[in-house]
Design an enzyme around this catalytic site. Structure first.
Site, PDB file in Angstrom:
ATOM      1  N   ARG A  52       0.819  -1.224   0.000  1.00  0.00           N
ATOM      2  CA  ARG A  52       0.000   0.000   0.000  1.00  0.00           C
ATOM      3  C   ARG A  52       0.851   1.271   0.000  1.00  0.00           C
ATOM      4  NH1 ARG A  52      -3.030  -4.463  -0.522  1.00  0.00           N
ATOM      5  NH2 ARG A  52      -5.268  -4.008  -0.421  1.00  0.00           N
ATOM      6  N   CYS A 161      -5.705   1.515   0.259  1.00  0.00           N
ATOM      7  CA  CYS A 161      -5.782   1.438  -1.202  1.00  0.00           C
ATOM      8  C   CYS A 161      -6.580   0.208  -1.608  1.00  0.00           C
ATOM      9  CB  CYS A 161      -4.380   1.381  -1.811  1.00  0.00           C
ATOM     10  SG  CYS A 161      -4.376   1.384  -3.610  1.00  0.00           S
ATOM     11  N   HIS A 260      21.405  28.582 -15.562  1.00  0.00           N
ATOM     12  CA  HIS A 260      21.348  29.513 -16.683  1.00  0.00           C
ATOM     13  C   HIS A 260      22.573  29.315 -17.578  1.00  0.00           C
ATOM     14  CE1 HIS A 260      24.538  31.607 -14.527  1.00  0.00           C
ATOM     15  NE2 HIS A 260      23.804  31.417 -13.434  1.00  0.00           N
ATOM     16  N   GLU A 329      19.387  33.405  -6.909  1.00  0.00           N
ATOM     17  CA  GLU A 329      20.610  32.860  -6.333  1.00  0.00           C
ATOM     18  C   GLU A 329      20.754  33.271  -4.870  1.00  0.00           C
ATOM     19  OE1 GLU A 329      22.588  30.684  -5.965  1.00  0.00           O
ATOM     20  OE2 GLU A 329      24.274  30.874  -7.350  1.00  0.00           O
TER      21      GLU A 329
END
Length: 557
Positions: A52, A161, A260, A329
């Site tokens: 589960r 579940c 970048h 940053e």
């Protein structure tokens, strides 16, 4: 007067008041689930049938809590069982009428709980995740009694579940390769494991939020996040756990992380700032566009920071993108737009302290990696909720994000290699994350600094014990973010900001910037004290010759 101490109105004039019985029951229930201490360690107890997703949730939750700085460890009962029983034969071991096996399983649970206790008391752990089925009330009551005796908080996480496709996929993905089934074919494993599940179903008692378990703290996760039921959350950390579990999903997806393109400041060796892309940085942006077109990724979202270099990289892709300020940053404070050589020359103490413990070190007027992790937590939550995402960010930001997905600690995080013009492709799998690195063959400068190997002088104050920088701030504004490096960690001894002045005695050495700044601060302080003392003397003389007015009383106060 609180509701738990309300008295009946008919007895309000009597000398002997009696509280309503209902109020007493309500007060008793409140005490039964309230914690002993606010900062008591928390034991997270998993509940659910096999296959589960309990172990998946346990490991994922542990990874998240450790990433945000809460020491957490998983205690998987299957590991203890395999230590006690070296060879697994069949599902018969899990039958409820197998008395010998039941004794072994209970003993394994007790040993695991003792290890939990040792983790809390000896290793300064804050959260332990007890990963087992715990499907009976008898077992859960045993755990609750253990926690009560040791003043631990308990939070249950039940995974429910009934989707056969999800269960079958879990068995095939995880259980077939389980240590319980060495050298067995897939069909036999499936058959045996399904019978094991049936053994647990016979005695399975789900949490009862309406009656038996209504005073417990728990969350029920149904069908891998389709629905949730939350009951009696006690504190901040439990609310964080609930919030996290309500954001994760198991649907297939891919996360792409890259920096970048190379910037002008990268070429100059400068940190921070907001420079644009270099020529090679623009070439990388075009190569990234071609790569994404070849991949044909469905419903890809693109996120960038609000700095020019990431925006220029995303602009070249020709797709819609979102800007996130929290993806900016790390803030280098007074060291922004400087090279490491310049920092070492201008602020040698700061340079050495950052090398000493990079994760906790905070730039003067800036941030630490620890600050950055806290800032990026909303990004992690959104990444867990989303499908395919490309994040174009920066070196320090990318390190923090990678550390989460790769389960890296604070010692490793600041030194993870995140080169320019490299794409990290992350694919979440059962108990972790598959990582692929993709090179687009566009050269760039190397901005990585390896972890220093030299020994630091013992006389130097450790970063975690240092509350403030010895370096004067760049502005006269004294209202700055406090530089406390760890919660509850106070200096062992008072730290004088004028320590550098001690070096001046008996030595003809030129003053450093640190010493000059400290000397100026001392001079200003002495002048302020002289002014204050002179002001008090004048007021004392005036007080002898006249009766003090309200204005002078205010001034004197």
């Amino acid at each position: 007067m609180s509701e738990n101490s309300t008295f009946s109105t008919e007895d309000s004039s009597s000398s002997s008041y009696k509280p309503h019985a209902s109020n007493l029951r309500r007060a008793g229930k409140k005490c039964s689930w309230a914690s002993y201490m606010t900062n008591s360690p928390t034991l997270i107890v998993m509940i659910g049938l096999p296959a589960r997703g309990k172990t998946y949730v346990s490991k994922k939750l542990t990874r998240y809590l450790n990433w945000i700085g809460v020491p957490t460890k998983v205690f998987n009962l299957g590991v203890y069982r395999r230590e006690a029983v070296k060879s697994y034969k069949s599902y018969d071991f899990f039958r409820h009428d197998n008395e010998e096996a039941m004794k072994i399983r209970k003993q394994c649970a007790l040993v695991a709980l003792e290890d939990v206790k040792a983790y809390f008391t000896e290793e300064s752990g804050q959260i332990a995740v007890f990963d087992a089925t715990n499907t009976t009330r008898e077992r859960r009551d045993m755990i609750l009694n253990f926690a009560k005796q040791n003043a631990f908080k308990v939070f249950f996480v039940e995974s429910v579940c009934d989707d056969p496709d999800v269960i079958a996929a879990n068995i095939l993905e995880v259980k077939v390769s389980s240590p319980d089934y060495p050298e067995r074919n897939r069909e036999n494993v499936m058959e045996d494991f399904l019978k094991r599940i049936e053994c647990y179903k016979v005695t399975y008692q789900p949490l009862d939020p309406d009656n038996y378990d209504k005073d417990l703290s728990f969350i029920k996760v149904m069908n891998v996040g389709q629905r949730f039921l939350v009951n009696r959350v006690q504190d901040y950390i439990q609310s964080k756990i609930v919030y996290y579990l309500m954001n994760i999903h198991v649907h297939p997806r891919t996360i792409y992380l890259c920096r970048h393109g190379e910037s002008e400041f990268n070429l100059l060796g400068k940190i921070g700032g907001d420079s644009g892309l270099s020529l090679r940085g623009k070439q990388f942006a075009q190569a990234l566009k071609k790569f994404l077109e070849e991949q044909e990724i469905q419903d890809l979202k693109v996120w960038t920071s609000q700095l020019k270099r990431t925006i220029q990289t995303a602009e070249s892709l020709g797709v819609t993108y979102e800007q996130w300020k929290i993806l900016n940053e790390i803030d280098a404070g007074v060291c922004e737009e400087m090279t490491y050589s310049e920092i070492e020359q201008r602020y040698p103490e700061e340079f050495a302290l950052r090398d000493q413990e990079k994760y906790l070190y905070r730039y003067p007027g800036g941030e630490s990696y620890q600050d950055l992790v806290q800032r990026l937590e909303p990004v992690i939550m959104e990444l867990e909720r989303q499908g395919n995402v490309l994040v174009i960010s920066h070196q320090a930001v990318m390190r923090c994000l990678l550390a989460y997905f790769l389960d890296k600690g604070a010692d490793e995080l600041p030194y993870l290699r995140c080169p320019l013009h490299i794409i990290f492709k992350l694919t979440p799998v059962a108990y972790g994350c598959k990582v692929e690195t993709i090179t687009l063959n566009v050269e760039a400068v190397d901005t990585h600094r390896d972890k220093p190997t030299h020994n630091f002088p013992k006389s130097q104050t450790p970063v975690r014990m240092r509350r403030n920088s010895f370096t004067p701030l760049s502005s006269s504004n004294t209202i700055r973010r406090p530089r406390n490096y760890s919660v509850g960690s106070r200096p062992l001894k008072p730290l004088s900001p004028l320590r550098a002045l001690d070096m001046q005695e008996g030595a003809d050495q030129p003053k450093t910037q640190v010493q000059q700044g400290s000397a100026q601060a001392t001079e200003h302080l002495q002048k302020a004290l002289e002014f204050a003392n002179g002001h008090r003397e004048v007021e004392n003389v005036l007080a002898k010759h006249r009766r003090p007015s309200m204005a002078s009383l205010t001034l004197l106060s």
